[in-house]
Design an enzyme around this catalytic site. Structure first.
Site, PDB file in Angstrom:
ATOM      1  N   HIS A 101      33.778 -34.291 -12.498  1.00 19.23           N
ATOM      2  CA  HIS A 101      32.744 -34.765 -13.417  1.00 19.23           C
ATOM      3  C   HIS A 101      33.451 -35.660 -14.430  1.00 19.23           C
ATOM      4  CE1 HIS A 101      31.244 -30.720 -12.250  1.00 19.23           C
ATOM      5  NE2 HIS A 101      30.038 -31.206 -12.404  1.00 19.23           N
ATOM      6  N   ASP A 104      35.110 -33.746 -17.158  1.00 14.81           N
ATOM      7  CA  ASP A 104      36.230 -32.845 -16.789  1.00 14.81           C
ATOM      8  C   ASP A 104      37.546 -33.529 -17.058  1.00 14.81           C
ATOM      9  OD1 ASP A 104      34.277 -31.358 -15.446  1.00 14.81           O
ATOM     10  OD2 ASP A 104      34.875 -32.081 -13.460  1.00 14.81           O
ATOM     11  N   GLU A 232      22.401 -32.151  -5.068  1.00 16.57           N
ATOM     12  CA  GLU A 232      22.914 -30.794  -4.785  1.00 16.57           C
ATOM     13  C   GLU A 232      21.911 -29.734  -5.225  1.00 16.57           C
ATOM     14  OE1 GLU A 232      26.989 -30.022  -5.974  1.00 16.57           O
ATOM     15  OE2 GLU A 232      26.542 -27.896  -6.258  1.00 16.57           O
ATOM     16  N   GLU A 268      25.759 -26.174  -1.281  1.00 12.20           N
ATOM     17  CA  GLU A 268      26.772 -25.198  -1.718  1.00 12.20           C
ATOM     18  C   GLU A 268      26.382 -23.806  -1.238  1.00 12.20           C
ATOM     19  OE1 GLU A 268      28.262 -25.583  -5.713  1.00 12.20           O
ATOM     20  OE2 GLU A 268      28.390 -23.408  -5.949  1.00 12.20           O
ATOM     21  N   ASP A 339      34.179 -25.871  -4.425  1.00  7.52           N
ATOM     22  CA  ASP A 339      33.573 -25.695  -5.751  1.00  7.52           C
ATOM     23  C   ASP A 339      33.701 -24.207  -6.088  1.00  7.52           C
ATOM     24  OD1 ASP A 339      32.229 -25.864  -8.070  1.00  7.52           O
ATOM     25  OD2 ASP A 339      30.375 -26.701  -7.259  1.00  7.52           O
TER      26      ASP A 339
HETATM   27  C1  XUL Z   1      27.252 -25.898 -10.457  1.00  9.77           C
HETATM   28  C2  XUL Z   1      27.788 -26.808  -9.425  1.00  9.77           C
HETATM   29  C3  XUL Z   1      28.324 -28.095  -9.914  1.00  9.77           C
HETATM   30  C4  XUL Z   1      28.127 -29.240  -8.975  1.00  9.77           C
HETATM   31  C5  XUL Z   1      28.593 -30.558  -9.541  1.00  9.77           C
HETATM   32  O1  XUL Z   1      26.762 -24.704  -9.959  1.00  9.77           O
HETATM   33  O2  XUL Z   1      27.810 -26.488  -8.262  1.00  9.77           O
HETATM   34  O3  XUL Z   1      29.661 -27.923 -10.207  1.00  9.77           O
HETATM   35  O4  XUL Z   1      28.770 -29.040  -7.761  1.00  9.77           O
HETATM   36  O5  XUL Z   1      28.012 -30.862 -10.748  1.00  9.77           O
HETATM   37 CO    CO Z   2      28.584 -27.348  -6.510  1.00 11.04          CO
END
Ligand code: XUL
Ligand code: CO
Length: 436
Positions: A101, A104, A232, A268, A339
């Site tokens: 990000h 970050d 996402e 995810e 992640d």
């Molecule tokens: C939060 C998450 C984030 C995204 C990117 O749950 O998964 O880190 O992957 O913003």
């Molecule tokens: Co994520």
């Protein structure tokens, strides 16, 4: 730069009999599966935020992680050291990608202009380090959720000034992602949701989210950024209801707002399970609609109701995920971004490497098992047989549009004794176990 991890050697592949915790037992980057290297199948990535910034803070306790770079008090000096440390991690693991990000990697300044200046300086350093390294950028993104200005959301804020600020931030984040040759750009709707419907204009908020994404699509084209845009899904956390709830919700949103030809989906695992789905369900849903973009590889804890973001160690989940990825013909230009963060008790610097070795080996085993299972045809043949009634007779007539209600009624009246066969779930589960 001196080493941040002098005690950690380059991590090598030593094979399944190795008992060296800092060696790969299954992940052999150049080893071929179905004619393609593991490295190219898996396209692993470091998540900058968890790996470099995460201190192990939880609602009950302060940071525990021993991270020498986090003790540097000057924010820009710390940002530079952190970036160097990430490249050392990437190099020692042979990790092909990283993700970040904007906030970050460089600290916020007093103004947006100063913040952008900080970011530019760290991007220049990153570009220099990338030139001497194998590490590439899988994706960049904008952090539109940490700062208090985003208390009511970013693109879905009730406050138009916040929307403008978010747009400016996304514009810059796409620019720096393009500058580093990013393969993708991700939108995770950090605070795009609501905590109560009582104060929420949901229609306006959803329309505005689409407006921001359309602006991003237009800007990507304007500057010639060729990376893939990704959205996402996550069902909840931090808001009680996130608009990008799950893959199906994202598909409906993208199609409703004519964005489905411009964005794909970054799935995810822990978000899937929080939404009450399996990871494989979410990947399959995206795949069959042609919208599978990339994966955030982690895992949750089934006894805990929040996003624990653990390094993936469940071989079954990895196998089912890789089965879908193989059926998709691969995941590129997406990848498998870890992640994931270490547990608060795993606080030593070397634990970073132990965590990645565990995650990379898990997915290497998943890939091997999934490839063998797919090659064997055991599941595919069973599935084909199960649906055989659609290949001829009345099934084929339905599919070809040659049978409507009248024909089907006539058919049913003449064929009312129906014979079904077993779904054999247990047999299939036992077959999978032979490949794990
Ligand atoms: C939060 C998450 C984030 C995204 C990117 O749950 O998964 O880190 O992957 O913003
Ligand atoms: Co994520």
């Amino acid at each position: 730069m001196t080493s941040f991890f002098p005690e950690v050697p380059e991590i090598k592949f030593e094979g399944p009999d190795s008992r060296n915790p800092l060696a790969f037992k299954y992940y052999n980057a150049e080893g071929k599966i179905g004619g393609k290297s593991m490295k190219d199948h898996l396209r692993f990535s470091i998540a900058y935020w968890h790996t470099m910034n995460g201190g192990g803070v939880d609602p009950f306790g302060v940071a525990t992680m021993v991270r020498p770079w986090l003790t540097i008090s000057d924010p820009m000096e710390q940002a530079r050291a952190r970036m160097h440390a990430m490249f050392e991690i990437g190099q020692k693991l042979g990790m092909p990608f990283f993700c970040f990000h904007d906030r970050d990697i460089a600290p916020e300044g007093e103004t947006l202009a100063e913040t952008n200046k900080n970011l530019d300086e760290i991007i220049a350093l990153t570009k220099k380090l990338m030139a001497d390294s194998e590490l590439k950028l899988l994706w960049g993104t904008a952090c539109l959720f940490t700062h208090p200005r985003f208390v009511h959301g970013a693109a879905t804020s009730c406050n138009a000034d916040v929307f403008a600020y978010a747009a400016a931030q996304v514009k810059k984040a796409i620019e720096v992602t393009a500058e580093l040759g990013g393969a993708n750009y991700v939108f995770w709707g950090g605070r795009e949701g609501y905590d109560t419907l009582l104060n929420t204009d949901m229609k306006l908020e959803l329309d505005n989210l689409a407006r921001l994404l359309h602006m991003a699509v237009a800007y990507k084209k304007e500057i010639g950024f060729t990376g893939q845009l990704l959205i996402e899904p996550k069902p909840l956390e931090p808001t009680k209801h996130q608009y990008d709830r799950d893959v199906a919700t994202c598909i409906a949103f993208l199609k409703t707002y004519d964005l489905d030809t411009e964005l794909k989906i970054n799935i995810e695992q822990n978000h899937a399970t929080l939404a009450g789905h399996t990871y494989a369900h979410e990947i399959m849903t995206a795949r069959i609609y042609g919208l599978l973009g990339s994966l955030d590889a982690n895992q949750g804890d089934y006894l805990v109701g929040w996003d624990t973001d653990q390094l993936p160690t469940d071989i079954y989940e990895a196998t089912f995920a890789m089965y879908e990825v193989l059926k998709n013909g691969g995941i590129a230009p997406g990848g498998m971004n870890f992640d994931a963060k270490l547990r608060r008790g795993s606080f030593e610097p070397a634990d970073i490497f132990h965590g990645f070795v565990a995650g990379m080996d898990t997915y290497a085993r998943g890939l091997k098992a999934a490839h063998a299972l797919l090659e064997s045809g055991e599941l595919e043949d069973f599935r084909k047989q199960r649906y055989a009634s659609w290949n001829s007779g009345i099934g084929k007539q339905i599919i070809d549009g040659k049978a409507g209600f009248a024909e089907l009624e006539k058919y049913a009246l003449e064929n009312s004794s129906i014979k079904n066969t077993s779904g054999r779930q247990e047999v299939l589960e036992a077959i999978v176990n032979r490949y794990i």
